[in-house]
Design a protein around this motif. Structure first.
Motif, PDB file in Angstrom:
ATOM      1  N   GLY A   1       2.747 -12.021  69.318  1.00  0.00           N
ATOM      2  CA  GLY A   1       3.939 -11.366  69.871  1.00  0.00           C
ATOM      3  C   GLY A   1       4.091  -9.931  69.380  1.00  0.00           C
ATOM      4  N   VAL A   2       3.226  -9.516  68.454  1.00  0.00           N
ATOM      5  CA  VAL A   2       3.300  -8.141  67.934  1.00  0.00           C
ATOM      6  C   VAL A   2       2.271  -7.290  68.675  1.00  0.00           C
ATOM      7  N   LYS A   3       2.726  -6.152  69.194  1.00  0.00           N
ATOM      8  CA  LYS A   3       1.860  -5.272  69.993  1.00  0.00           C
ATOM      9  C   LYS A   3       1.495  -4.020  69.200  1.00  0.00           C
ATOM     10  N   VAL A   4       0.344  -3.475  69.527  1.00  0.00           N
ATOM     11  CA  VAL A   4      -0.075  -2.206  68.907  1.00  0.00           C
ATOM     12  C   VAL A   4      -0.439  -1.223  70.015  1.00  0.00           C
ATOM     13  N   SER A   5       0.171  -0.064  69.987  1.00  0.00           N
ATOM     14  CA  SER A   5      -0.126   0.964  70.987  1.00  0.00           C
ATOM     15  C   SER A   5      -0.550   2.252  70.299  1.00  0.00           C
ATOM     16  N   VAL A   6      -1.410   2.991  70.978  1.00  0.00           N
ATOM     17  CA  VAL A   6      -1.799   4.310  70.464  1.00  0.00           C
ATOM     18  C   VAL A   6      -1.305   5.377  71.435  1.00  0.00           C
ATOM     19  N   VAL A   7      -0.655   6.392  70.891  1.00  0.00           N
ATOM     20  CA  VAL A   7      -0.221   7.539  71.700  1.00  0.00           C
ATOM     21  C   VAL A   7      -1.112   8.721  71.331  1.00  0.00           C
ATOM     22  N   TYR A   8      -1.586   9.417  72.337  1.00  0.00           N
ATOM     23  CA  TYR A   8      -2.522  10.534  72.105  1.00  0.00           C
ATOM     24  C   TYR A   8      -1.876  11.841  72.573  1.00  0.00           C
ATOM     25  N   PRO A   9      -1.069  12.493  71.744  1.00  0.00           N
ATOM     26  CA  PRO A   9      -0.496  13.756  72.215  1.00  0.00           C
ATOM     27  C   PRO A   9      -1.589  14.806  72.431  1.00  0.00           C
ATOM     28  N   TYR A  10      -1.377  15.609  73.458  1.00  0.00           N
ATOM     29  CA  TYR A  10      -2.195  16.798  73.667  1.00  0.00           C
ATOM     30  C   TYR A  10      -1.511  17.900  72.853  1.00  0.00           C
ATOM     31  N   ILE A  11      -2.009  19.144  72.929  1.00  0.00           N
ATOM     32  CA  ILE A  11      -1.431  20.213  72.098  1.00  0.00           C
ATOM     33  C   ILE A  11       0.075  20.314  72.351  1.00  0.00           C
ATOM     34  N   THR A  12       0.837  20.173  71.287  1.00  0.00           N
ATOM     35  CA  THR A  12       2.294  20.078  71.381  1.00  0.00           C
ATOM     36  C   THR A  12       2.927  21.157  70.507  1.00  0.00           C
ATOM     37  N   ARG A  13       3.968  21.786  71.021  1.00  0.00           N
ATOM     38  CA  ARG A  13       4.597  22.890  70.299  1.00  0.00           C
ATOM     39  C   ARG A  13       5.410  22.344  69.123  1.00  0.00           C
ATOM     40  N   THR A  14       4.825  22.367  67.935  1.00  0.00           N
ATOM     41  CA  THR A  14       5.524  21.907  66.723  1.00  0.00           C
ATOM     42  C   THR A  14       5.090  22.804  65.561  1.00  0.00           C
ATOM     43  N   GLU A  15       5.649  22.521  64.378  1.00  0.00           N
ATOM     44  CA  GLU A  15       5.266  23.301  63.195  1.00  0.00           C
ATOM     45  C   GLU A  15       3.781  23.165  62.896  1.00  0.00           C
ATOM     46  N   MET A  16       3.193  22.029  63.272  1.00  0.00           N
ATOM     47  CA  MET A  16       1.787  21.798  62.944  1.00  0.00           C
ATOM     48  C   MET A  16       0.858  22.790  63.635  1.00  0.00           C
ATOM     49  N   VAL A  17       1.157  23.142  64.871  1.00  0.00           N
ATOM     50  CA  VAL A  17       0.249  24.039  65.593  1.00  0.00           C
ATOM     51  C   VAL A  17       0.766  25.469  65.668  1.00  0.00           C
ATOM     52  N   GLY A  18       2.011  25.710  65.273  1.00  0.00           N
ATOM     53  CA  GLY A  18       2.557  27.064  65.315  1.00  0.00           C
ATOM     54  C   GLY A  18       2.559  27.600  66.734  1.00  0.00           C
ATOM     55  N   GLN A  19       2.073  28.807  66.896  1.00  0.00           N
ATOM     56  CA  GLN A  19       2.088  29.455  68.215  1.00  0.00           C
ATOM     57  C   GLN A  19       0.754  29.238  68.929  1.00  0.00           C
ATOM     58  N   ALA A  20       0.300  28.014  69.026  1.00  0.00           N
ATOM     59  CA  ALA A  20      -1.006  27.753  69.652  1.00  0.00           C
ATOM     60  C   ALA A  20      -1.020  28.228  71.096  1.00  0.00           C
ATOM     61  N   ALA A  21      -2.123  28.846  71.470  1.00  0.00           N
ATOM     62  CA  ALA A  21      -2.261  29.291  72.857  1.00  0.00           C
ATOM     63  C   ALA A  21      -2.707  28.107  73.714  1.00  0.00           C
ATOM     64  N   GLY A  22      -2.658  28.297  75.007  1.00  0.00           N
ATOM     65  CA  GLY A  22      -3.156  27.265  75.906  1.00  0.00           C
ATOM     66  C   GLY A  22      -2.058  26.328  76.344  1.00  0.00           C
ATOM     67  N   PRO A  23      -2.432  25.302  77.079  1.00  0.00           N
ATOM     68  CA  PRO A  23      -1.410  24.391  77.599  1.00  0.00           C
ATOM     69  C   PRO A  23      -0.755  23.612  76.469  1.00  0.00           C
ATOM     70  N   VAL A  24       0.565  23.607  76.441  1.00  0.00           N
ATOM     71  CA  VAL A  24       1.274  22.879  75.382  1.00  0.00           C
ATOM     72  C   VAL A  24       2.375  22.015  75.976  1.00  0.00           C
ATOM     73  N   TYR A  25       2.536  20.862  75.359  1.00  0.00           N
ATOM     74  CA  TYR A  25       3.660  19.999  75.701  1.00  0.00           C
ATOM     75  C   TYR A  25       4.793  20.293  74.717  1.00  0.00           C
ATOM     76  N   SER A  26       5.990  19.862  75.076  1.00  0.00           N
ATOM     77  CA  SER A  26       7.094  19.953  74.123  1.00  0.00           C
ATOM     78  C   SER A  26       7.126  18.646  73.328  1.00  0.00           C
ATOM     79  N   ALA A  27       7.717  18.728  72.114  1.00  0.00           N
ATOM     80  CA  ALA A  27       7.860  17.512  71.300  1.00  0.00           C
ATOM     81  C   ALA A  27       8.709  16.485  72.051  1.00  0.00           C
ATOM     82  N   GLU A  28       9.666  16.981  72.837  1.00  0.00           N
ATOM     83  CA  GLU A  28      10.550  16.077  73.586  1.00  0.00           C
ATOM     84  C   GLU A  28       9.750  15.293  74.638  1.00  0.00           C
ATOM     85  N   TRP A  29       8.770  15.950  75.230  1.00  0.00           N
ATOM     86  CA  TRP A  29       7.946  15.289  76.253  1.00  0.00           C
ATOM     87  C   TRP A  29       7.166  14.138  75.597  1.00  0.00           C
TER      88      TRP A  29
END
Ligand SMILES: NC(=O)c1ccc[n+]([C@@H]2O[C@H](COP(=O)([O-])OP(=O)(O)OC[C@H]3O[C@@H](n4cnc5c(N)ncnc54)[C@H](OP(=O)(O)O)[C@@H]3O)[C@@H](O)[C@H]2O)c1
Length: 257
Positions: free
Chosen positions: A177-205
């Motif tokens: 009854g316990v499930k395991v899922s993996v989420v694979y974010p693409y480049i996302t605008r957060t502190e980790m990537v700073g001002q990364a260029a290219g296509p970015v998702y928002s953390a909210e997305w």
């Protein structure tokens, strides 16, 4: 899973995807246990979650890379809430550059946080989840856990390991009854990537994807560009490595020629 009053644990909730996920779960009426190392930041997120309608929120200073602290976070949540419905293993650390230049303590920090931290919290949560015959473990991997790119070799290795761990565990938990899922974010605008260029998702997305995965667990929550990349990998994978390598080399005079 119905999220109203569900107990949701989020690691790395002081910023970025973890913060956005905590707020999104709060909007759904979930009860929340949040942690990160920056206590004031995670406390501020907890206040915001309460304002958004979460009936109960706890916030703890936790270094997930330390087994006792990571296990203690889950044990504390089990005491405070008497159960865990969703565990979002989101806390993560990044580093980019040449493997040859990567300091040993940074290598250990990435492995300890991105891989071992997930193992500690998951081990601590599993007995209660299995006893309750329900629960969802959501491991936040990365595009780098799907397709490693040059100059983030250790980060990619930790995320690949996380994907392997998740899928093996999913099999182990079959029928519980316990499930395991993996989420694979693409480049996302957060502190980790700073001002990364290219296509970015928002953390909210990405947070919306995580909440959707909690409601309707699936093996892999993959974002659109990754599906395309996967299809094109046999043809374009080598070209992409070459292109990334060339771009990096142009900015590094010591590697030219
Ligand atoms: N941004 C992207 O493009 C991207 C893409 C793919 C995957 N991801 C993954 O998404 C997750 C969240 O990252 P983010 O992009 O939202 O970056 P972020 O804003 O830097 O958030 C990272 C979170 O992890 C926490 N954290 C780091 N080390 C920790 C430790 N030892 N113990 C406890 N908490 C720790 C940080 O909190 P404290 O510093 O307060 O401890 C922070 O809350 C990570 O697993 C990352 O690998 C991000």
């Amino acid at each position: 899973m119905r999220l109203k009053n569900a107990v949701v644990l989020v690691t790395g909730a002081s910023s970025g995807i973890g913060e956005a996920s905590a707020l999104a779960f709060a909007r759904s009426g979930a009860r929340l246990a949040l942690c990160a190392r920056r206590l004031e930041r995670v406390q501020a997120v907890a206040r915001h979650c309460r304002e958004l309608g979460s009936p109960k929120v706890t916030s703890k200073r936790v270094d997930i890379s330390k087994s006792a602290e990571a296990r203690g976070f889950v044990a504390g949540a089990l005491r405070d809430f008497e159960g865990v419905d969703v565990l979002v293993n989101n806390a993560g650390a990044g580093w980019s550059g040449h493997l040859k230049d990567m300091p040993e303590d940074t290598i250990r920090q990435l492995v300890d946080t991105n891989l071992l931290g997930v193992i500690w919290t998951t081990q601590a949560a599993l007995p209660a989840m299995i006893a309750a015959h329900r629960g969802v473990i959501i491991n936040v991997a990365s595009v780098a856990g799907y397709r490693p790119t040059p100059y983030s070799a250790v980060y990619g290795a930790t995320k690949h390991a996380l994907v392997g761990l998740s899928h093996a565990l999913r099999g182990e938990l079959s029928g519980t009854g316990v499930k395991v899922s993996v989420v694979y974010p693409y480049i996302t605008r957060t502190e980790m990537v700073g001002q990364a260029a290219g296509p970015v998702y928002s953390a909210e997305w990405v947070a919306r994807l995580i909440v959707r995965t909690a409601r309707l667990p699936r093996r892999d929550a993959i974002v659109f560009p990754l599906r395309v990349a996967h299809l094109l990998e046999p043809v374009f994978g080598g070209l992409l490595d070459h292109a990334i390598g060339e771009v990096r080399r142009q900015g590094e005079p010591d590697l030219k020629g």
